[in-house]
Design an enzyme around this catalytic site. Sequence first.
Site, PDB file in Angstrom:
ATOM      1  N   LYS A   1       0.859  -1.190   0.000  1.00  0.00           N
ATOM      2  CA  LYS A   1       0.000   0.000   0.000  1.00  0.00           C
ATOM      3  C   LYS A   1       0.891   1.234   0.000  1.00  0.00           C
ATOM      4  O   LYS A   1       1.678   1.448   0.919  1.00  0.00           O
ATOM      5  CB  LYS A   1      -0.902   0.000   1.232  1.00  0.00           C
ATOM      6  CG  LYS A   1      -1.696   1.296   1.431  1.00  0.00           C
ATOM      7  CD  LYS A   1      -2.407   1.311   2.783  1.00  0.00           C
ATOM      8  CE  LYS A   1      -3.001   2.679   3.093  1.00  0.00           C
ATOM      9  NZ  LYS A   1      -3.611   2.739   4.442  1.00  0.00           N
TER      10      LYS A   1
ATOM     11  N   ASP B   1      -2.785  10.580   3.157  1.00  0.00           N
ATOM     12  CA  ASP B   1      -4.164  10.142   3.394  1.00  0.00           C
ATOM     13  C   ASP B   1      -4.899  11.162   4.247  1.00  0.00           C
ATOM     14  O   ASP B   1      -4.743  11.206   5.462  1.00  0.00           O
ATOM     15  CB  ASP B   1      -4.169   8.778   4.085  1.00  0.00           C
ATOM     16  CG  ASP B   1      -5.585   8.257   4.307  1.00  0.00           C
ATOM     17  OD1 ASP B   1      -6.518   8.795   3.681  1.00  0.00           O
ATOM     18  OD2 ASP B   1      -5.745   7.311   5.100  1.00  0.00           O
TER      19      ASP B   1
ATOM     20  N   LYS C   1     -10.221  12.885   8.108  1.00  0.00           N
ATOM     21  CA  LYS C   1      -9.613  12.645   9.415  1.00  0.00           C
ATOM     22  C   LYS C   1      -9.534  13.943  10.210  1.00  0.00           C
ATOM     23  O   LYS C   1      -9.406  15.032   9.642  1.00  0.00           O
ATOM     24  CB  LYS C   1      -8.184  12.106   9.243  1.00  0.00           C
ATOM     25  CG  LYS C   1      -8.058  10.758   8.578  1.00  0.00           C
ATOM     26  CD  LYS C   1      -6.581  10.401   8.414  1.00  0.00           C
ATOM     27  CE  LYS C   1      -6.387   9.077   7.692  1.00  0.00           C
ATOM     28  NZ  LYS C   1      -6.720   7.935   8.555  1.00  0.00           N
TER      29      LYS C   1
ATOM     30  N   ASP D   1       1.634   6.858   5.338  1.00  0.00           N
ATOM     31  CA  ASP D   1       0.655   5.831   4.967  1.00  0.00           C
ATOM     32  C   ASP D   1       1.109   4.996   3.773  1.00  0.00           C
ATOM     33  O   ASP D   1       0.383   4.124   3.314  1.00  0.00           O
ATOM     34  CB  ASP D   1      -0.708   6.470   4.684  1.00  0.00           C
ATOM     35  CG  ASP D   1      -1.871   5.531   4.962  1.00  0.00           C
ATOM     36  OD1 ASP D   1      -1.705   4.609   5.777  1.00  0.00           O
ATOM     37  OD2 ASP D   1      -2.942   5.717   4.366  1.00  0.00           O
TER      38      ASP D   1
ATOM     39  N   ASP E   1     -12.147   6.782   4.034  1.00  0.00           N
ATOM     40  CA  ASP E   1     -10.911   6.632   4.804  1.00  0.00           C
ATOM     41  C   ASP E   1     -10.509   5.169   4.958  1.00  0.00           C
ATOM     42  O   ASP E   1      -9.515   4.863   5.599  1.00  0.00           O
ATOM     43  CB  ASP E   1     -11.062   7.288   6.182  1.00  0.00           C
ATOM     44  CG  ASP E   1      -9.733   7.501   6.874  1.00  0.00           C
ATOM     45  OD1 ASP E   1      -8.707   7.569   6.166  1.00  0.00           O
ATOM     46  OD2 ASP E   1      -9.704   7.591   8.115  1.00  0.00           O
TER      47      ASP E   1
ATOM     48  N   GLU F   1      -9.470   3.424   2.429  1.00  0.00           N
ATOM     49  CA  GLU F   1      -9.039   3.406   1.026  1.00  0.00           C
ATOM     50  C   GLU F   1      -7.915   2.420   0.754  1.00  0.00           C
ATOM     51  O   GLU F   1      -7.736   1.972  -0.380  1.00  0.00           O
ATOM     52  CB  GLU F   1      -8.600   4.820   0.595  1.00  0.00           C
ATOM     53  CG  GLU F   1      -7.157   5.203   0.906  1.00  0.00           C
ATOM     54  CD  GLU F   1      -6.812   5.220   2.388  1.00  0.00           C
ATOM     55  OE1 GLU F   1      -5.640   4.985   2.718  1.00  0.00           O
ATOM     56  OE2 GLU F   1      -7.707   5.464   3.219  1.00  0.00           O
TER      57      GLU F   1
ATOM     58  N   ARG G   1      -7.435  -0.694   1.497  1.00  0.00           N
ATOM     59  CA  ARG G   1      -7.889  -1.999   0.991  1.00  0.00           C
ATOM     60  C   ARG G   1      -8.377  -1.900  -0.448  1.00  0.00           C
ATOM     61  O   ARG G   1      -8.301  -2.869  -1.205  1.00  0.00           O
ATOM     62  CB  ARG G   1      -8.970  -2.564   1.908  1.00  0.00           C
ATOM     63  CG  ARG G   1     -10.267  -1.772   1.965  1.00  0.00           C
ATOM     64  CD  ARG G   1     -11.093  -2.070   3.195  1.00  0.00           C
ATOM     65  NE  ARG G   1     -10.476  -1.532   4.408  1.00  0.00           N
ATOM     66  CZ  ARG G   1     -10.956  -1.707   5.629  1.00  0.00           C
ATOM     67  NH1 ARG G   1     -12.056  -2.406   5.811  1.00  0.00           N
ATOM     68  NH2 ARG G   1     -10.344  -1.190   6.675  1.00  0.00           N
TER      69      ARG G   1
END
Length: 427
Positions: free
Chosen positions: A195, A200, A207, A218, A277, A279, A281
């Site tokens: 990933k 993010d 967030k 991230d 949020d 995202e 996956r």
Amino acid sequence: MTEAMKITLSTQPADARWGEKATYSINNDGITLHLNGADDLGLIQRAARKIDGLGIKHVQLSGEGWDADRCWAFWQGYKAPKGTRKVVWPDLDDAQRQELDNRLMIIDWVRDTINAPAEELGPSQLAQRAVDLISNVAGDRVTYRITKGEDLREQGYMGLHTVGRGSERSPVLLALDYNPTGDKEAPVYACLVGKGITFDSGGYSIKQTAFMDSMKSDMGGAATVTGALAFAITRGLNKRVKLFLCCADNLISGNAFKLGDIITYRNGKKVEVMNTDAEGRLVLADGLIDASAQKPEMIIDAATLTGAAKTALGNDYHALFSFDDALAGRLLASAAQENEPFWRLPLAEFHRSQLPSNFAELNNTGSAAYPAGASTAAGFLSHFVENYQQGWLHIDCSATYRKAPVEQWSAGATGLGVRTIANLLTA
């Protein structure tokens, strides 16, 4: 330049004047670390953090007892993202020195890349840095393809394109092939999927500042698997391994994806977005589909995926999920050999069905009725692994990054996990 502070090792306790629990003492010759045999590597790392805290930026590891692992433990605690430090290393045999040099080159690359500001490390930059690192150690044994922007949509990478389309910086898929055999028909031993969310914001499920301020990190999963492949190559990896990095920003704009959107993947799965949020996956799913198509013996994905894993394990362990008990056991054995912290968390068949949607086959997030967020996230990913019950490991990288310093680590990235995955690849 100031004279280096000498750091020596002793198995004798410190003089009583330093206190009965003293782990180091200072004298005219330098600093002595007092090992007790219980957790010597941890003691060295904690002492190094204290030495850095004293403002000592030039040291010489001197005397007997130093080996590659102890030198590395010192450096893990001594290194910090701000300022410069210099270490004069002790004499080591050729193999130990090469091992130390490779750790310094590759795991420092991982830490520095994760620590880089999002403004200077976008999706394309992350992919190119990964190519440069692996090309440096693999030479002509590596080939790669970078797919970005609208080409992703046209080729069916709908998760990655959907998440990344809200940013002015195009989403990117890096597909890298390390093939030491030179045979284009050689079987693929393993696929690594990372990933690579370079920032993010949470998207429209935005967030709060306290949860967004570390989100340059991230992409820690992508950096970790990149480093792992590079490190395995330096340890003599002679099998074909493919790397897939799913790189994007998750930002808000007039073109960003929204709650209620439905993503249709190349394997036919339809996913309703109920939390922008969640995202990670969504982008990993594309990489896992590609990995499955290679028919490898094992697939390992790594991602800073859930807050639930951090709630369970803090920043002290990486969370491991798998349906394959034997393979999970092999990774945990590799972690023990490399002295890196991994802990297996539950993943059962019922977790795969705990993401219900009224409009699609899957929801991208669980509900209050199914609170095991790290396990349901792993369950989600399993829908994109062709043979999910065998040969697949999911690592939720909860130990990748620390927002604040602790007794063993400075603030920032740790590099943990690189050696464990490399160990497994070369076992």
